[in-house]
Design a protein around this motif. Structure first.
Motif, PDB file in Angstrom:
ATOM      1  N   ASN A 236      66.568 105.377  47.057  1.00 37.01           N
ATOM      2  CA  ASN A 236      67.115 104.181  46.463  1.00 37.01           C
ATOM      3  C   ASN A 236      68.771 104.176  46.114  1.00 37.01           C
ATOM      4  O   ASN A 236      69.249 104.623  45.007  1.00 37.01           O
ATOM      5  CB  ASN A 236      66.055 103.336  45.596  1.00 37.01           C
ATOM      6  N   TRP A 237      69.446 103.442  47.143  1.00 38.90           N
ATOM      7  CA  TRP A 237      71.347 103.880  47.101  1.00 38.90           C
ATOM      8  C   TRP A 237      71.623 103.125  45.478  1.00 38.90           C
ATOM      9  O   TRP A 237      72.414 103.303  44.772  1.00 38.90           O
ATOM     10  CB  TRP A 237      71.695 103.402  47.984  1.00 38.90           C
ATOM     11  N   ARG A 238      71.096 102.129  45.374  1.00 37.76           N
ATOM     12  CA  ARG A 238      71.362 101.337  44.139  1.00 37.76           C
ATOM     13  C   ARG A 238      71.088 101.892  42.987  1.00 37.76           C
ATOM     14  O   ARG A 238      71.406 101.870  41.274  1.00 37.76           O
ATOM     15  CB  ARG A 238      70.529 100.020  44.322  1.00 37.76           C
ATOM     16  N   GLN A 290      76.642  96.079  49.763  1.00 34.53           N
ATOM     17  CA  GLN A 290      76.252  95.161  50.866  1.00 34.53           C
ATOM     18  C   GLN A 290      74.456  95.901  51.555  1.00 34.53           C
ATOM     19  O   GLN A 290      75.140  97.124  52.138  1.00 34.53           O
ATOM     20  CB  GLN A 290      76.937  94.336  51.394  1.00 34.53           C
ATOM     21  N   PRO A 291      73.737  95.784  51.435  1.00 37.99           N
ATOM     22  CA  PRO A 291      72.808  96.229  52.137  1.00 37.99           C
ATOM     23  C   PRO A 291      72.665  96.134  53.463  1.00 37.99           C
ATOM     24  O   PRO A 291      72.707  94.307  53.917  1.00 37.99           O
ATOM     25  CB  PRO A 291      71.117  95.492  51.704  1.00 37.99           C
ATOM     26  N   GLU A 293      71.299  94.760  57.080  1.00 38.33           N
ATOM     27  CA  GLU A 293      70.011  93.924  57.225  1.00 38.33           C
ATOM     28  C   GLU A 293      69.204  94.542  57.986  1.00 38.33           C
ATOM     29  O   GLU A 293      69.134  95.214  58.918  1.00 38.33           O
ATOM     30  CB  GLU A 293      70.875  92.780  58.350  1.00 38.33           C
ATOM     31  N   GLN A 295      67.897  96.874  57.156  1.00 35.99           N
ATOM     32  CA  GLN A 295      67.469  98.954  56.806  1.00 35.99           C
ATOM     33  C   GLN A 295      67.168  98.530  55.045  1.00 35.99           C
ATOM     34  O   GLN A 295      68.621  98.949  54.906  1.00 35.99           O
ATOM     35  CB  GLN A 295      67.900  99.818  57.808  1.00 35.99           C
ATOM     36  N   ASP A 296      66.962  98.239  54.013  1.00 38.21           N
ATOM     37  CA  ASP A 296      66.949  98.271  52.809  1.00 38.21           C
ATOM     38  C   ASP A 296      67.776 100.044  52.798  1.00 38.21           C
ATOM     39  O   ASP A 296      68.474  99.882  51.369  1.00 38.21           O
ATOM     40  CB  ASP A 296      66.306  97.869  52.531  1.00 38.21           C
ATOM     41  N   ASP A 297      67.622 100.891  53.391  1.00 35.56           N
ATOM     42  CA  ASP A 297      67.569 102.169  52.723  1.00 35.56           C
ATOM     43  C   ASP A 297      69.063 102.628  52.569  1.00 35.56           C
ATOM     44  O   ASP A 297      69.851 103.472  52.895  1.00 35.56           O
ATOM     45  CB  ASP A 297      66.651 103.064  52.720  1.00 35.56           C
ATOM     46  N   VAL A 299      73.203 100.967  53.261  1.00 33.86           N
ATOM     47  CA  VAL A 299      74.428 100.312  52.319  1.00 33.86           C
ATOM     48  C   VAL A 299      75.245 100.307  52.921  1.00 33.86           C
ATOM     49  O   VAL A 299      75.796 101.477  53.740  1.00 33.86           O
ATOM     50  CB  VAL A 299      74.562 100.710  51.319  1.00 33.86           C
ATOM     51  N   LYS A 307      77.342 102.663  57.636  1.00 31.11           N
ATOM     52  CA  LYS A 307      76.874 102.382  57.488  1.00 31.11           C
ATOM     53  C   LYS A 307      75.844 103.687  56.797  1.00 31.11           C
ATOM     54  O   LYS A 307      76.030 104.691  57.514  1.00 31.11           O
ATOM     55  CB  LYS A 307      75.151 102.058  58.316  1.00 31.11           C
ATOM     56  N   GLY A 309      73.233 106.272  54.023  1.00 34.78           N
ATOM     57  CA  GLY A 309      72.136 106.991  53.733  1.00 34.78           C
ATOM     58  C   GLY A 309      72.375 108.081  52.725  1.00 34.78           C
ATOM     59  O   GLY A 309      73.177 109.062  53.012  1.00 34.78           O
TER      60      GLY A 309
END
Length: 616
Positions: A236-238, A290-291, A293, A295-297, A299, A307, A309
């Motif tokens: 979870n990159w966040r 910004q995630p 769209e 593909q929430d995993d 960023v 993009k 991961g």
């Protein structure tokens, strides 16, 4: 142009970086020219692949005319053939195309100092059935060795020295810049690139995992030590707080990736002291958060279009998540890779970590020793290992108890001219480079835990050839898992003498030679040097002598000068623990002779003047 620089757009960079590259290339050409006049003979392969892996590789190679580019890995060139010209080893699109599979290529690079790491890296991949790989050689000695062993290799034109590059040294930074230049040279060829450092190994074919994220421009490993997921999905990159680690990362040849690679190149070339990993992290975080769209995993990062991961540290392991936490075990996952980061003894420590995990492929000679081996079963009271709180005091009490036994084992190994098989080491506290509460909060580190040898011992110092006249004879050693390694020949395992300590006044304590080879030899506690030499002179042909315990096994050296040299040697074998929180000086030195200092306490140095190892 550098030997592996084939793209026209990169010409100015290489002219600027390597002003003497033509001269270096001429030297390389001379090397190959001289080599070509003698027939080639491949050295014996110390790392033969398994039959199953060989079958996998043979199935994966399409039928096509064999060249030096697509020759099966581990197949050496024909005996008596000449060394190809330097031009044949230039990195080109055709070379990559010959080795790529399904549009992907796996690459590492290094100099001759890392030959054994590179062979181990290749062996793990070929055992997994992965042969779409290339190795960049930074010196001609490595290039020749790999070519003769049947490893697909290209010339990076680096003209580097063949010695190890210490972390943070100018050579270390040069190697980092070479990696960035290499990525810029490879991406225009249009293949997915899995770039790896040589100090990591593959445990599972990563390509199917990477293919699960086809929209990612870049997938990177990290120094994350706190899990953000509990399955095999991307981090979870966040929640990722650790730096992105460029020892393992996967690039797709997209425009955002190419722009990032170019900006990274320009940045590291602008400052030869800039660490390539810091520069990479700075660029990636210019825009971040910004995630993607749907593909929430993933960023958006760097320029807001790339993009990204983050590979899960539980299965694309660091030296901490694999060797200390064993995160993949606790989460019941299968690890893909381990990178020997988070360790404290340089290249020697990295090699030893892999050996402890039985992941390093050594030559057969490593599994023999002229004088044989000595091992022992460590004795640790339950109270030291399990009782009470995990504090600095309880940690040092546990480690010191083990140090005393290891000190005795080193003395007996030195006396008998045997190689000591180190015991497993137990720790209560983790080791870092900064103050912490014992273990990193949020990690899965269990207490106590089996700690890597470099947490306590200076592995690199133990391997040095210290002057014999000052420190006595060298004492060789092996990792704690050595006797369980499948590579240890069975005849070695069967040549075993078990030794049990006994009370000298006991009627059953007899030190005479055994009449029954299936019964252990009884040895009086606190035996003298003379007694040990006399008893074990009859067992020089035995490969492994295993003591039931080292507690009070040796009474001491007969010669005071010999003992003093031994003390001066082993005092340097131990390092430090780090670190007590909220202290300017928070580390505490281990002391091999802690028990000879009444009132010894595990306290950090109070002043800079006191901040030195106990032997200095």
């Amino acid at each position: 142009m550098g030997a592996w620089c084939s793209g026209e757009s990169t010409k100015p960079v290489f002219v600027g970086i390597y002003g003497a590259v033509l001269g270096g290339f001429a030297v390389s050409a001379l090397f190959f020219l001289l080599s070509s006049f003698s027939s080639l003979s491949a050295p014996p392969l110390p790392l033969p692949t398994t039959p199953a892996a060989a079958a996998n590789l043979s199935r994966s190679v399409p039928a096509r005319p064999e060249t030096m580019y697509n020759r099966p890995i581990w197949k050496p060139p024909p005996r008596g053939s000449r060394m190809p010209s330097p031009r044949a080893f230039r990195l080109t699109r055709d070379m990559v195309a010959a080795r790529a599979r399904d549009g992907a290529i796996v690459v590492t690079f290094g100099n001759h100092a890392f030959l054994d790491f590179i062979l181990t890296w290749v062996r793990h991949l070929t055992d997994l059935g992965v042969d779409n790989l290339l190795v960049g050689a930074m010196d001609t000695k490595l290039l020749r060795e790999l070519y003769l062993r049947g490893v697909p290799v290209f010339d990076m034109g680096s003209r580097m020295a063949t010695e190890d590059a210490g972390w943070g040294s100018p050579t270390f930074h040069k190697m980092g810049r070479e990696k960035v230049l290499l990525i810029n040279a490879l991406l225009p060829f249009g293949y997915e690139l899995l770039m790896c450092d040589t100090d990591m190994v593959w445990l599972k074919n990563p390509l199917p995992y990477l293919a699960r994220y086809p929209d990612a421009d870049l997938l990177t490993s990290s120094d994350q030590v706190i899990p953000t997921v509990t399955d095999d999905s991307l981090e979870n990159w966040r929640e990722v707080t650790g730096a992105f680690n460029i020892g393992i990362f996967h690039w797709r040849p997209t425009e955002p990736s190419k722009r990032l690679a170019k900006d990274w190149k320009d940045l590291v070339l602008s400052d030869d002291k800039l660490w390539d990993q810091n520069a990479f992290n700075d660029l990636v975080h210019k825009v971040f958060g910004q995630p993607v769209e749907g593909q929430d995993d993933l960023v958006y990062s760097y320029d807001g279009k790339l993009k990204l991961g983050v590979l899960p540290a539980s299965i694309f392991c660091s030296g901490h998540t694999y060797f200390v936490q064993g995160m993949y075990k606790q989460l019941h996952l299968e690890p893909y890779a381990v990178h020997t980061t988070f360790q404290y003894a340089g290249t020697e420590g990295k090699r030893h970590r892999l050996r402890e995990a039985m992941l390093f492929f050594d030559r057969p000679s490593y599994y023999d020793s002229p004088g044989g081996f000595l091992s022992f079963k460590p004795n640790i009271p339950k109270s030291l290992l399990l009782d009470g709180a995990h504090t600095v005091e309880s940690h040092f009490a546990l480690v010191n108890y083990q140090l005393k036994q290891i000190r005795t084992a080193l003395a007996i190994a030195s006396l008998l001219n045997r190689t000591l098989v180190m015991p497993p080491l137990w720790c209560r506290l983790d080791r870092m480079w900064f103050g912490h509460p014992g273990v990193m909060e949020g990690t899965m580190t269990r207490q106590p835990f089996l700690c890597p040898m470099d947490h306590v011992f200076e592995v690199h110092v133990m391997l040095k050839d210290l002057p014999k006249e000052e420190f006595g004879p060298h004492i060789d050693f092996r990792e704690y898992s050595f006797l369980e390694n499948p590579s240890l020949p069975q005849e070695m395992k069967e040549s075993l003498l078990e030794v049990q300590l006994c009370d000298d006044h006991s009627s059953r304590c007899s030190a005479v030679n055994r009449t029954d080879k299936h019964r252990p030899l009884l040895l009086p506690r606190n035996s003298t040097e003379e007694k040990l030499l006399n008893i074990f002179s009859s067992y020089k042909s035995v490969k492994i002598i295993q003591f039931s315990s080292m507690v009070d096994a040796f009474g001491g050296f007969a010669d005071a000068a010999v003992e003093m040299k031994f003390r001066d040697r082993v005092k340097r074998y131990v390092g430090l623990w780090c670190c007590v929180e909220f202290r300017e000086i928070g580390h505490i030195y281990y002391d091999m002779y802690w028990d000879e200092k009444p009132g010894w306490k595990p306290h950090p140095p109070e002043t800079r003047e006191q901040d030195h190892p106990p032997w200095s």
